[in-house]
Scaffold this active site. Structure first.
Site, short mmCIF file in Angstrom:
data_model
loop_
_atom_site.label_atom_id
_atom_site.label_comp_id
_atom_site.label_asym_id
_atom_site.label_seq_id
_atom_site.Cartn_x
_atom_site.Cartn_y
_atom_site.Cartn_z
N GLY A 193 -5.52 -5.18 -1.82
CA GLY A 193 -4.71 -4.83 -2.99
C GLY A 193 -4.02 -3.49 -2.74
O GLY A 193 -4.64 -2.57 -2.19
N VAL A 246 -6.82 20.32 -3.48
CA VAL A 246 -6.69 20.68 -2.06
C VAL A 246 -6.56 22.19 -1.88
O VAL A 246 -7.03 22.76 -0.90
CB VAL A 246 -5.45 19.95 -1.45
CG1 VAL A 246 -5.13 20.47 -0.07
CG2 VAL A 246 -5.69 18.45 -1.42
N VAL A 286 -11.09 -0.68 6.55
CA VAL A 286 -12.15 -1.68 6.35
C VAL A 286 -12.49 -1.76 4.88
O VAL A 286 -12.84 -0.76 4.25
CB VAL A 286 -13.42 -1.33 7.15
CG1 VAL A 286 -14.51 -2.37 6.93
CG2 VAL A 286 -13.12 -1.20 8.64
N LYS A 331 -6.38 -1.71 10.57
CA LYS A 331 -7.62 -2.21 11.22
C LYS A 331 -7.32 -2.86 12.57
O LYS A 331 -8.07 -2.71 13.53
CB LYS A 331 -8.33 -3.19 10.30
CG LYS A 331 -7.52 -4.45 10.11
CD LYS A 331 -7.80 -5.26 8.91
CE LYS A 331 -6.58 -6.10 8.65
NZ LYS A 331 -6.42 -6.57 7.33
N VAL A 364 0.85 -1.21 0.00
CA VAL A 364 0.00 0.00 0.00
C VAL A 364 0.88 1.25 0.00
O VAL A 364 0.69 2.17 -0.82
CB VAL A 364 -0.95 0.01 1.22
CG1 VAL A 364 -1.81 1.28 1.22
CG2 VAL A 364 -1.84 -1.23 1.23
N LYS A 391 -12.69 -5.84 11.57
CA LYS A 391 -13.42 -4.90 10.71
C LYS A 391 -14.84 -4.70 11.22
O LYS A 391 -15.37 -3.58 11.20
CB LYS A 391 -13.41 -5.41 9.27
CG LYS A 391 -12.00 -5.39 8.66
CD LYS A 391 -11.93 -6.20 7.37
CE LYS A 391 -10.53 -6.15 6.76
NZ LYS A 391 -10.33 -7.16 5.72
N GLU A 428 -10.43 5.35 6.31
CA GLU A 428 -11.26 4.70 5.27
C GLU A 428 -10.66 3.37 4.80
O GLU A 428 -11.39 2.42 4.51
CB GLU A 428 -11.42 5.66 4.08
CG GLU A 428 -12.32 5.17 2.98
CD GLU A 428 -13.76 4.93 3.45
OE1 GLU A 428 -14.46 5.92 3.68
OE2 GLU A 428 -14.16 3.76 3.56
N GLY A 441 -10.77 -2.21 2.12
CA GLY A 441 -9.87 -1.65 1.10
C GLY A 441 -10.39 -0.41 0.40
O GLY A 441 -10.57 0.65 1.00
N1 HSE Z 1 -6.68 -10.54 4.56
C1 HSE Z 1 -7.55 -9.51 4.18
C2 HSE Z 1 -8.59 -10.10 3.23
C3 HSE Z 1 -6.83 -8.37 3.50
O1 HSE Z 1 -8.48 -11.25 2.83
O2 HSE Z 1 -9.56 -9.42 2.93
C4 HSE Z 1 -7.50 -7.06 3.66
O3 HSE Z 1 -7.70 -6.69 4.97
#
Ligand code: HSE
Length: 434
Positions: A308, A36, A132, A105, A17, A205, A129, A134
């Site tokens: 991702g 911005v 939870v 998270k 990320v 989450k 954001e 992605g």
């Molecule tokens: N392990 C998590 C999933 C990755 O499979 O959704 C994202 O939090």
């Protein structure tokens, strides 16, 4: 318009990320500045080990000195994950007046109260954001868009790897082990796969979603959790035959006061059968979705990539733009209220319908004997289906109950297992989404 001074952004973490956040910040600098009203200058990227940094990350920005970087920043973006040192860094950033964007998270689910309280005390902002589901916008809708409504239920598929595993079992007839092997090869599972398959990731989450939906502190220990490790290929096949599909659900639900106790919220994660026509049933592969039921808005569904690098970076960038705009405009930002502080109820207060599959002796009186076990524990049967035996002297019964408590259902199953005419309790699974 006079442009505000450039805002200094510190990035903590350069993994899948972090490296994408750095790339997008640099590539889109002019466009982001226009949105911005101030330039966003990435002043450094703190990592634990400079030798392990990806080549694509600008090497001149890399440092191991996170603390000096935090002190120099206006906004700190934490995408390193884990509890420590992420917690200490975020507290340091907030206490020095910086706004913080985090995708963490696990940290929010375990130390959220400490972080939110600190942010409120010092007048800084904490954005999350990306923590939870992605790329899916779900925190902002709960925090802002639905702030004037009453949310009654949030039901989500918030773990992509387990959704992938269950989907492959459903669509390709794979066993749990085969589907897990595929998910491992595709890199979908966490380094410790039990975080995914035992439902820990989804529980974290769920705790965050429930906190926002119900204005209530939700200790992670109060989230009821079952994973997918006991789901069999046979259960999947039978679910399909019944026009349903098994999904790992994170459910946050407001429960009205009744004779069993006061109003409260239930936060739980478990695999359940849902009808194939339910919107969550069409969530395939490693995708995520969150289905929200609010008093005035009705039913809403949020769908997309739950993980991702670049997808999660999109959510981080959105938060970063919000944080930067607040710097430019001044004034207080968002503060989440936990004024309701409803009790988080144990699974005993939850009632759901169950499907129980039994292999029983095929002889007179068996059905009556089994029905009697259900009635003794005040569990009402909704439907019974019998499937023809294949040349054996047993037959399969599939029984669906009306809503029942976990405790009464467990008593039924225990007694059924000890009943002479029952050869085997093949499956017990909750039914949701009707
Ligand atoms: N392990 C998590 C999933 C990755 O499979 O959704 C994202 O939090």
């Amino acid at each position: 318009m006079n442009e505000y001074r450039p805002l200094k952004v510190a990035l903590l973490g350069a993994g899948s990320v972090g490296s994408q956040v750095a790339r997008l910040l640099i590539e889109n600098q002019a466009e982001l500045a226009a949105r911005v009203g101030a330039r966003l200058d990435l002043i450094g990227i703190a990592v634990r080990d400079t030798k392990r940094v990806r080549e694509s990350v600008p090497q001149e920005l890399i440092t191991e000195d996170a603390e000096s970087l935090i002190l120099a920043a206006d906004i700190v973006v934490e995408v390193m994950g884990g509890i420590e040192p992420a917690r200490s860094y975020i507290l340091q950033a907030l206490n020095s007046g910086s706004d913080v964007v985090t995708a963490n998270k696990a940290l929010l689910a375990t130390h959220g109260t400490e972080l939110f309280d600190t942010a409120e005390q010092v007048g800084a902002q904490l954005y999350f954001e990306a923590a939870v589901a992605g790329a899916i916008p779900i925190i902002r809708p709960l925090r802002e868009s639905l702030a004037g409504d009453t949310v009654n239920r949030v039901m989500g598929i918030v773990n992509g790897s387990t959704n992938y595993i269950l989907d492959r079992m459903d669509t390709a007839g794979l066993t749990l082990e085969q589907a897990m092997d595929e998910a491992t090869k595709l890199g979908y599972l966490e380094a410790d796969p039990s975080l995914d398959v035992e439902g820990f990731d989804a529980a974290q989450k769920a705790a965050i979603l429930a906190y926002l939906a119900f204005h209530t502190e939700v200790p992670l220990e109060s989230v009821y959790r079952e994973g997918i490790t006991k789901i069999t290929a046979e259960q999947m096949k039978n679910a399909k035959r019944d026009g349903t599909v098994i999904k790992l659900l994170a459910i946050c639900e407001r429960i009205a006061a009744d004779e069993a106790g006061p109003e409260g919220v239930s936060v739980r994660v478990y695999p359940a059968q849902i009808p194939a026509t339910h919107p969550l049933a069409s969530v395939r592969g490693a995708f995520n979705a969150v289905y929200v039921e609010a008093e005035s808005a009705g039913q809403l569904m949020f769908y997309g990539a739950g993980a991702g690098g670049v997808q999660t970076a999109s959510a981080v960038l959105g938060d970063l733009v919000s944080a930067a705009k607040r710097h430019v405009a001044g004034g207080p930002g968002l503060a989440d209220s936990v004024h309701a502080n409803l009790p988080v109820l144990s699974i005993d207060r939850v009632t759901t319908s169950y499907q129980i599959t039994l292999e029983v002796k095929d002889q007179p009186g068996v059905l009556a004997q089994i029905a009697n076990v259900f009635s003794q524990h005040q569990v009402s049967i909704e439907t019974v289906e019998q499937f023809a035996a294949e040349g054996r002297n047993t037959t399969t019964l599939e029984i669906e109950t009306h809503d029942a408590t976990d405790a009464s259902l467990s008593s039924v199953v225990k007694e059924l297992a000890a009943t002479d005419s029952v050869a085997r309790v093949t499956s017990v699974i909750r039914v949701e989404g009707y």
